[in-house]
Write a protein that holds these residues in place. Structure first.
Motif, PDB file in Angstrom:
ATOM      1  N   PHE B  25      11.342  -2.219  46.876  1.00 37.76           N
ATOM      2  CA  PHE B  25      10.357  -2.878  48.027  1.00 37.76           C
ATOM      3  C   PHE B  25       9.584  -3.689  47.381  1.00 37.76           C
ATOM      4  O   PHE B  25       9.359  -5.089  47.730  1.00 37.76           O
ATOM      5  N   LEU B  26       8.811  -3.225  46.536  1.00 40.10           N
ATOM      6  CA  LEU B  26       7.549  -4.212  45.843  1.00 40.10           C
ATOM      7  C   LEU B  26       8.133  -5.362  45.323  1.00 40.10           C
ATOM      8  O   LEU B  26       7.921  -6.702  45.508  1.00 40.10           O
ATOM      9  N   PHE B  27       9.360  -5.384  44.500  1.00 43.76           N
ATOM     10  CA  PHE B  27      10.016  -6.492  44.029  1.00 43.76           C
ATOM     11  C   PHE B  27      10.651  -7.515  44.794  1.00 43.76           C
ATOM     12  O   PHE B  27      10.793  -8.822  44.652  1.00 43.76           O
ATOM     13  N   VAL B  29       9.549  -7.992  47.896  1.00 43.41           N
ATOM     14  CA  VAL B  29       8.782  -8.804  48.587  1.00 43.41           C
ATOM     15  C   VAL B  29       8.045  -9.972  47.524  1.00 43.41           C
ATOM     16  O   VAL B  29       8.059 -11.152  48.042  1.00 43.41           O
ATOM     17  N   TYR B  30       7.565  -9.472  46.287  1.00 43.75           N
ATOM     18  CA  TYR B  30       7.376 -10.297  45.219  1.00 43.75           C
ATOM     19  C   TYR B  30       8.309 -11.425  45.018  1.00 43.75           C
ATOM     20  O   TYR B  30       8.070 -12.609  44.778  1.00 43.75           O
ATOM     21  N   VAL B  33       8.577 -14.238  47.954  1.00 39.43           N
ATOM     22  CA  VAL B  33       7.426 -14.846  47.886  1.00 39.43           C
ATOM     23  C   VAL B  33       7.628 -15.732  46.755  1.00 39.43           C
ATOM     24  O   VAL B  33       7.604 -17.297  46.992  1.00 39.43           O
TER      25      VAL B  33
END
Lengths: 561, 101
Positions: B25-27, B29-30, B33
């Protein structure tokens, strides 16, 4: 020479960069919150209920060591010394990590102790236990403080945040998730941090390499720089050791760094060993440091190489290396400067996040090992005994908070020291080097007595302190880390000598009490990991994995020799 | 053994959330962006700063790929939560070291 203006290191961070950073904080705290649901006993809180898979504990193992001091310090060494810096990884970590996994984990995990000091208590009784538990708890809080201070310093330089504010914010974030979720939250965040740190360093390495014209461009530029071509080969690293003679330099590296220092650190430092103890089986515990050794062997590529690039691509760094740097500029600024020069907004935010993540990984590892030792080894053993488990879970949460508060205080003390790395090394040589000597003797020599356990530790620690003091007052004059190397060596030898002499004069523990703690007295089954179920498969054999990483390290040494 | 409860019993809770989804999930979103930034909002000045590489775009794409790998890993080999036995992390032996694809 002009004084380095505070704004020189300032990164051009925009709203988007801050948004990426903030998002990361949200995830970190979310992990703390989610991990809380899985904490119902003190063992859940302090050892994750011994339930974690090996890939998680293995990455956490390496991440706990990947604090930003380490990161900035190694990039700095890369800028100053070049390729020889790899010895801190290849000689100074891999063999000790493999040794921990194959030789020592069977005792740590097999005896079901909950901490390294507890192992000492069961092997040697209270004397050695108290010496170690108290010295470890103090050292962890001090080191956490040093980490916090370094973080604040960096945030101040890069983003212009006031130092006290940075200390408090970072401390509160770590406090929040470690208090909520205990070791699980710390370990899960460490795994996440590992990936974020890689995501931060990989772009700056790639862009840096493009900028200097690829690997061959870097080689050309380093060869023509003040360091010269020597900085492109790992051996004999005479600049790094400060020993002019090549043979002496190699011997110094292998025994000083590779044996005394690194084995002391990796095999007895509970902040590391705790990660392996939280694995879900003996096999997973043995594999933890070995799985961690793979990234450890490769990570110099994204730490040392950026440092080397900074030394030729960032004019300020090149000037520093040529001996006429601006006042206030240090090699420790190599990585932040390269990030400033190369990364546009966006990736810049990820890089800042990665640096912060690595700071928090270090602090969280210190804090989560401190609270375990404080609660199990000091509070439960000596202060308030025989309470129900929930009581100790609560003590653990309070100990975490108290530890962070003391660390904040330490952060301000640390600001009095010019070279933080030396400070940490000094602390570390006080406590760790004699510990390894006591462990290794105690594990393999059943005759070693309880009295020898504590007296060896005390003698070794005093020896290290003596070397430190003699160097401080000028009786010895060793540069930087030389005193730490010598201190660790003296501590090791004194510990062994005192332990042997005292053992021969005092009475050993009955052999029945040493089962599980001494090699010759522990049945083979108790030292052997299972090879079925979730531990089945040749690729899960700790021995095979260990062989693999040793071969990898050897090949890397040959390539970069 | 000591008299204390040092020996763990088999995990009795539904267990730990799956870290792989969180990393993915973190990657994700990153990655989104940075990819959008790289495609639409990166100026020539940015690109020349990073030695002619559109590093936002490449980093974004690499992060999206990382997110996909973690998502696939977590989706194809979910955490099994057996009733009594210790939690089985990976139901079948994966091809790499502990399930690296």
């Amino acid at each position: 020479m002009t004084v380095l203006a505070a704004s020189d290191l300032r990164l051009d961070a925009g709203p988007l960069d801050y948004a990426l950073l903030a998002f990361y904080f949200v995830i970190v705290l979310g992990i703390g919150y989610l991990a809380r649901r899985s904490v119902s006993t003190s063992l859940d809180f302090f050892l994750s209920g011994r339930s974690l898979p090996a890939w998680v504990t293995g990455l956490a193992f390496i991440s706990a060591n990947l604090g930003a001091l380490e990161l900035l310090g190694m990039a700095a060494n890369g800028a100053q010394y070049g390729i020889p810096t790899v010895h801190y990884y290849w000689i100074g970590a891999i063999p000790a990590m493999v040794f921990l996994g194959l030789v020592m984990m069977p005792f740590y995990y097999g005896s079901k102790v909950r901490s390294v000091p507890e192992f000492l208590r069961r092997r040697f009784g209270k004397g050695a236990h108290l010496v170690n538990a108290i010295s470890f708890a103090c050292a962890q809080v001090l080191i956490a403080g040093v980490n916090l201070y370094a973080l604040a310093l960096l945030l101040n330089l890069m983003l212009g945040w006031p130092i006290p504010l940075s200390i408090v914010i970072a401390a509160l974030v770590v406090l929040a998730y470690t208090t909520l979720g205990g070791l699980s939250a710390a370990i899960y965040n460490e795994v996440l941090q590992f990936f974020v740190i890689v995501a931060a360093l990989l772009p700056v390495t790639i862009v840096g390499l493009v900028k200097v014209g690829g690997w061959s461009g870097l080689v050309d530029k380093i060869t023509n720089s003040p360091g010269g071509g020597e900085q492109l080969s790992a051996w004999p690293a005479t600049d790094l050791t400060g020993l002019g003679n090549a043979t002496m330099s190699v011997i110094g590296l292998v025994f000083g760094l590779g044996f005394v220092l690194s084995f002391g650190y990796w095999t007895t430092n509970f902040a590391e060993v705790q990660r392996a103890m939280s694995a879900k089986s003996m096999s997973a515990a043995m594999r933890t440091p070995i799985i961690g050794a793979y990234p450890k062997a490769l990570i110099p590529a994204i730490v040392i190489i950026p440092g080397m690039i900074a030394a030729v691509a960032v004019p300020q760094m090149a000037a520093l290396k040529a001996g006429h740097g601006e006042a206030g500029l240090e090699f420790n600024h190599a990585l932040p400067l390269l990030i400033r020069d190369l990364l546009p907004n966006g990736v810049l935010g990820v890089a800042i996040t990665g640096l912060l993540a690595s700071f928090m990984a270090g602090v969280a590892a210190n804090v989560s090992s401190f609270n375990t030792v404080f609660t199990y080894d000091l509070w439960q053993d000596y202060v308030v005994k025989d309470k129900p488990d929930e009581y100790y879970l609560r003590v653990g949460r309070w100990a975490t908070a108290a530890g962070v508060l003391v660390a904040i205080g330490t952060a301000f003390i640390a600001s009095g020291y010019g070279n933080i790395m030396d400070y940490i090394q000094a602390l570390f040589s006080f406590f760790n080097a004699p510990l390894f000597a006591t462990f290794i003797l105690g594990m393999f020599w059943r005759r070693m007595t309880p009295a020898a356990g504590w007296s060896g530790l005390v003698a070794g620690t005093l020896g290290a302190v003596a070397v430190f003091v003699l160097n401080e007052v000028g009786v010895l004059s060793l540069p930087g880390q030389g005193a730490s190397f010598l201190g660790a060596g003296v501590a090791f030898v004194l510990d062994i000598a005192v332990s042997v002499v005292v053992s021969l004069a005092t009475r050993p523990k009955p052999e029945a009490e040493l089962v599980g703690f001494v090699y010759g007295l522990t049945p083979k089954e108790q030292r052997t990991h299972s090879t079925h179920g979730e531990d089945a498969g040749w690729y899960r054999s700790p021995y095979l994995l260990a062989g693999g990483v040793l071969v990898l390290t050897l090949v890397l040494n040959i390539i970069f020799a | 053994m000591t008299d204390r409860t040092a020996t763990p019993t088999a995990p009795r809770r539904a267990g730990l959330f799956d870290l792989r989804w969180i990393i993915g999930f973190l990657f994700a979103v990153y990655g989104v962006v940075l990819t959008v930034l790289g495609l639409g909002f990166t100026t020539d000045a940015d690109i020349s700063k990073s030695a002619g590489v559109n590093i936002n775009l490449w980093s974004g794409l690499a992060m999206l790929a990382t997110a996909v790998v973690f998502g696939l890993w977590a989706g194809l080999r979910p955490l099994a939560v057996p009733a009594a036995a210790p939690a089985e992390e990976l139901p079948e032996p994966p091809p790499g070291i502990d399930g690296h694809h």
